[in-house]
Design an enzyme around this catalytic site. Structure first.
Site, PDB file in Angstrom:
ATOM      1  CE  LYS A  40      -4.517  -0.260   3.471  1.00 58.08           C
ATOM      2  NZ  LYS A  40      -4.892   0.290   4.750  1.00 58.08           N
ATOM      3  N   GLY A  45      -3.445   4.757  -6.664  1.00 63.11           N
ATOM      4  CA  GLY A  45      -4.606   5.440  -7.242  1.00 63.11           C
ATOM      5  C   GLY A  45      -5.143   6.537  -6.335  1.00 63.11           C
ATOM      6  CB  CYS A  46      -5.941   6.576  -2.736  1.00 63.85           C
ATOM      7  SG  CYS A  46      -7.132   5.221  -2.825  1.00 63.85           S
ATOM      8  CB  THR A  47      -1.077   8.650  -3.839  1.00 65.17           C
ATOM      9  OG1 THR A  47      -1.030   7.876  -2.642  1.00 65.17           O
ATOM     10  CG2 THR A  47      -0.040   9.752  -3.770  1.00 65.17           C
ATOM     11  CB  ALA A  50      -5.478  12.742  -2.532  1.00 64.60           C
TER      12      ALA A  50
END
Length: 150
Positions: A40, A45-47, A50
């Protein structure tokens, strides 16, 4: 879950990014492609993942790599995520999960004792001929670039 493995031909995917531009496997012929799937946009974690890829983007470019992020977020959510963190790579808004399913990264997950279906954080490294060089299932979000650029 992920049935694709090293040596397999990458799926001939087609997806639309945050700006409405279409991306297909054929667009990347002759280049190495990193396709990273994340659960998401704008979550911690995704931030971290990326941003680590963003911070190492010049290293990827120097080694003939293109990067493509994919999640089931809307085009609007992907655009906001990309703009906020100034990502130099496109983010596919795969709301119908066609790319996610093509790569086999959708399935049962557990979080805080609950079971649900979702995207498994997985990265595929595809060579210049469209063959999968590596599948990274144990993604280290804060040092993901070093997992790819060994």
């Amino acid at each position: 879950m992920t049935t694709l493995k090293k040596g397999d031909k990458a799926p001939n995917f087609s997806g639309t990014d945050q700006d409405g531009k279409k991306h297909e496997l054929a667009d990347y012929a002759g280049k190495k492609l990193v396709v990273f799937f994340y659960p998401k946009a704008s979550t911690p974690g995704c931030t971290a993942e990326a941003c680590d890829l963003r911070d190492n983007f010049e290293r990827f470019k120097a080694n003939n790599y293109e990067l493509l992020g994919v999640s089931a977020d809307s085009q609007k959510a992907q655009l906001k995520f990309k703009d906020k963190y100034e990502f130099p790579f496109p983010l596919i808004a795969d709301e119908d999960k066609s790319v996610i399913n093509a790569f086999g990264v959708w399935g049962p997950k557990k979080f805080m004792g609950k079971e649900y279906d979702g995207i498994h954080r997985t990265t595929f490294v595809i060579d210049e001929k469209g063959i999968i060089e590596e599948v990274i299932e144990k993604v280290k979000t804060k040092e993901h670039a070093s997992q790819i650029l060994k």
